[in-house]
Structure formats: C-alpha cells, structure tokens
Design an enzyme around this catalytic site. Structure first.
Site, mmCIF file in Angstrom:
data_model
loop_
_atom_site.group_PDB
_atom_site.id
_atom_site.type_symbol
_atom_site.label_atom_id
_atom_site.label_comp_id
_atom_site.label_asym_id
_atom_site.label_seq_id
_atom_site.Cartn_x
_atom_site.Cartn_y
_atom_site.Cartn_z
ATOM 1 C CG ASN A 7 -1.930 0.956 1.242
ATOM 2 O OD1 ASN A 7 -1.770 2.086 1.305
ATOM 3 N ND2 ASN A 7 -3.288 1.098 1.716
ATOM 4 C CG ASP A 9 -2.435 4.589 0.642
ATOM 5 O OD1 ASP A 9 -3.004 4.466 -0.894
ATOM 6 O OD2 ASP A 9 -4.211 4.210 1.041
ATOM 7 C CG HIS A 10 1.049 6.371 5.129
ATOM 8 N ND1 HIS A 10 -0.232 7.260 5.130
ATOM 9 C CD2 HIS A 10 0.409 5.014 5.832
ATOM 10 C CE1 HIS A 10 -1.040 7.117 5.414
ATOM 11 N NE2 HIS A 10 -1.010 5.516 6.099
ATOM 12 C CG HIS A 43 -8.190 4.473 0.413
ATOM 13 N ND1 HIS A 43 -8.151 3.778 2.217
ATOM 14 C CD2 HIS A 43 -9.507 4.626 0.164
ATOM 15 C CE1 HIS A 43 -9.484 3.998 2.494
ATOM 16 N NE2 HIS A 43 -10.309 4.500 1.145
ATOM 17 N NE ARG A 45 -9.542 8.784 3.655
ATOM 18 C CZ ARG A 45 -9.750 7.525 5.081
ATOM 19 N NH1 ARG A 45 -8.327 7.322 5.810
ATOM 20 N NH2 ARG A 45 -10.634 8.395 5.745
ATOM 21 N NE ARG A 49 -7.427 11.305 5.428
ATOM 22 C CZ ARG A 49 -7.777 10.896 6.157
ATOM 23 N NH1 ARG A 49 -7.617 10.248 7.587
ATOM 24 N NH2 ARG A 49 -9.363 11.043 7.017
ATOM 25 C CD GLU A 70 -6.799 0.036 0.619
ATOM 26 O OE1 GLU A 70 -7.184 1.164 1.897
ATOM 27 O OE2 GLU A 70 -5.798 -0.697 1.551
ATOM 28 C CB THR A 100 -5.870 5.054 9.382
ATOM 29 O OG1 THR A 100 -5.801 4.117 8.551
ATOM 30 C CG2 THR A 100 -5.425 3.964 10.895
ATOM 31 C CB THR A 101 -9.445 2.012 7.027
ATOM 32 O OG1 THR A 101 -8.956 3.025 5.740
ATOM 33 C CG2 THR A 101 -11.091 1.451 6.740
ATOM 34 C CD GLU A 151 -6.884 -5.969 3.050
ATOM 35 O OE1 GLU A 151 -7.210 -5.999 1.954
ATOM 36 O OE2 GLU A 151 -6.502 -5.109 3.769
ATOM 37 C CG HIS A 191 -5.745 -1.130 9.654
ATOM 38 N ND1 HIS A 191 -5.199 -0.783 10.158
ATOM 39 C CD2 HIS A 191 -6.476 -0.673 8.558
ATOM 40 C CE1 HIS A 191 -5.976 0.790 10.195
ATOM 41 N NE2 HIS A 191 -5.969 1.120 9.030
HETATM 42 N N1 PXP Z 1 -6.299 -2.896 4.255
HETATM 43 C C1 PXP Z 1 -7.070 -2.042 3.722
HETATM 44 C C2 PXP Z 1 -8.787 -2.193 3.782
HETATM 45 C C3 PXP Z 1 -6.591 -0.774 4.673
HETATM 46 O O1 PXP Z 1 -7.224 0.208 4.690
HETATM 47 C C4 PXP Z 1 -5.288 0.178 4.180
HETATM 48 C C5 PXP Z 1 -4.966 1.226 5.479
HETATM 49 O O2 PXP Z 1 -5.124 1.690 3.952
HETATM 50 C C6 PXP Z 1 -4.114 -1.875 4.581
HETATM 51 C C7 PXP Z 1 -4.827 -2.782 4.668
HETATM 52 C C8 PXP Z 1 -2.769 -1.025 4.687
HETATM 53 O O3 PXP Z 1 -3.253 -0.464 6.700
HETATM 54 P P1 PXP Z 1 -1.577 -0.215 7.232
HETATM 55 O O4 PXP Z 1 -1.221 1.105 6.386
HETATM 56 O O5 PXP Z 1 -1.925 -0.345 8.803
HETATM 57 O O6 PXP Z 1 -0.806 -1.374 6.553
#
Ligand code: PXP
Length: 237
Positions: A7, A9-10, A43, A45, A49, A70, A100-101, A151, A191
């Site tokens: 992932n 996103d960050h 993701h 969103r 963001r 996502e 976060t989610t 998931e 997650h």
């Molecule tokens: N799976 C889902 C459905 C998520 O929403 C996220 C966070 O965006 C992740 C996995 C990844 O989580 P983490 O960043 O804590 O590894």
C-alpha cells in the site's frame, strides 16, 4: 503462500504534506515491484488526503502486477473505478475524521449501497474484496452480496499486547479465515501489519494476500523502498 500487496498511500501523504510533486507514489510502485511486490494497493479517499486521481490513472498504466484500489461504497469513486478498471477493488468504510480506516465495513448498515457497488464492479470484470472484521455474520452477508474475497481487518490483532491478548486475536482471525474459505471466498488480510507481526498472519491456512502500507513506507525512509519491500516479501514467504 501469501502474496504481498504494498500500500503506497503514505508515499502520497508525504507529498501532500507540501502539496508538491515528490515523493511520487508512481516511482514507489515501480520500486515496490523491483522489491518483489505481488500487488500495488492504493486508497482513493473522498477527501483526497493522500492518493490523487492522477496517481490512480498513471498507476493503471504503469503497474504490471495486481492493482488493488481501496474505496468507499460511494457513487463518485465507483464511477472512477469503472473508468480506470483496477484489477481488484477492496471496499472499505470511510469516515472523514479518522486518521486511518478504523474497522471493517458494517454490511448490515450499508447493505444496499454495497450490493449496488459490488454488482457494478463485477459487471465490469473487477474482482471485489470486502474489508471486514472477523465476524461470521458479516462474512455470510458478504458472500450473499456476491463478493469474491474478504480482507480480514487485522487492526485489533496488531494493537493487542503480545501474549494472551494477541494470541486470542490470532485465533479469531484463523477461525474467520476458515469460514471465508469454506464459503468459497478468497482470504486476504491487512491493517497494522509490520515486520514483527505479519508472519503469523501470513501463516493462517489459505491466506492468499496481505496488504501492508505504513510499516513498509516507514522502513523505506531508512533503508529504501525496494529493500523494505524485499525484506517484507522474504518475511511472509
Ligand atoms: N488494508 C486496508 C483495507 C486498509 O484500509 C489499509 C490502510 O489503508 C491497509 C490494508 C494497510 O494498513 P497499514 O497501512 O496499517 O499497513
């Protein structure tokens, strides 16, 4: 063997902190592939963001492994997904206030919206995964609504104290995993997974995919993206 969805996103979070062009999540995705990622997860969103529409469109053109989007069960983002056609969509709950989610989807409260979103995505040939807590009722409803995969939300496991509390969370995930596989659904998890706690989740029978973001991006700042992905790939293999 569980596959690794990275992932990114960050990477975009750091870019958006200055509203600039770097670091580019598209570059990070390429390095993740070189590090052995089996998939790239992002993701989009509602509040944009971190990941922007441009990222999704470019990643669709450049990613050569599975592209997993996502998103919330919301019409505007569903329209974008149907246009861009990621390989897989993971439906997640979304709340503007959250960092976060925060938990799995509650299919009892968003049943109609979820059913409609799943139907449209599947008609377009997109694999649909649902982000759910390890709850048998939710899994049964997910199956009924036509999802392909679940998931499991591993947030409670990741936050539990090492020892009895964490072991109990792992048992819950393992039991839910059995229910998911028995229902004919593919088993994913994610997650809060990191270099200390991911291995046990990867070892749950029939685990097919782990989606991991924050811990890989955090490590990448220290050791580089490709190395951080390679280390996680080796760890869960
Ligand atoms: N799976 C889902 C459905 C998520 O929403 C996220 C966070 O965006 C992740 C996995 C990844 O989580 P983490 O960043 O804590 O590894």
């Amino acid at each position: 063997m569980a596959q690794l969805g990275v992932n990114i996103d960050h990477v975009a979070t750091v870019r958006q902190a200055r509203r600039t062009y770097e670091p580019d999540p598209v570059w990070a995705a390429a390095l993740a592939e070189l590090g052995g990622a089996d998939g790239i997860t992002l993701h989009l969103r509602e509040d944009r963001r971190h990941i922007q529409d441009r990222d999704l469109r470019l990643l669709r053109e450049t990613v050569t492994v599975k592209l997993n989007l996502e998103m919330a069960c919301a019409e505007p983002v569903c329209r974008i997904a149907l246009e861009v056609k990621p390989d897989q969509v993971t439906l997640v709950p979304e709340n503007r206030q959250e960092v976060t989610t925060e938990g799995g989807l509650d299919l009892t409260t968003c049943r109609d919206r979820a059913a409609e979103t799943i139907r449209k995505l599947k008609e377009a040939g997109i694999v649909v995964s649902l982000f759910l807590d390890p709850d048998e009722g939710q899994i049964a409803l997910g199956k009924e609504l036509g999802a392909d995969a679940v998931e499991l939300h591993t947030g409670c496991y990741a936050l539990a104290k090492v020892g009895k509390a964490r072991d109990a969370e792992l048992v819950k995930l393992t039991k839910a995993g059995k229910v998911i596989v028995a229902a004919g659904l593919t088993l994913h998890a994610g997650h809060g997974l990191n270099y200390q706690n991911a291995r046990a989740v990867a070892d749950i029978p029939h685990m097919s995919e782990l989606n991991i973001g924050h811990s890989i991006v955090a490590r990448a700042i220290m050791v580089g993206f490709q190395t951080a992905v390679r280390e996680m790939r080796d760890l869960i293999a």
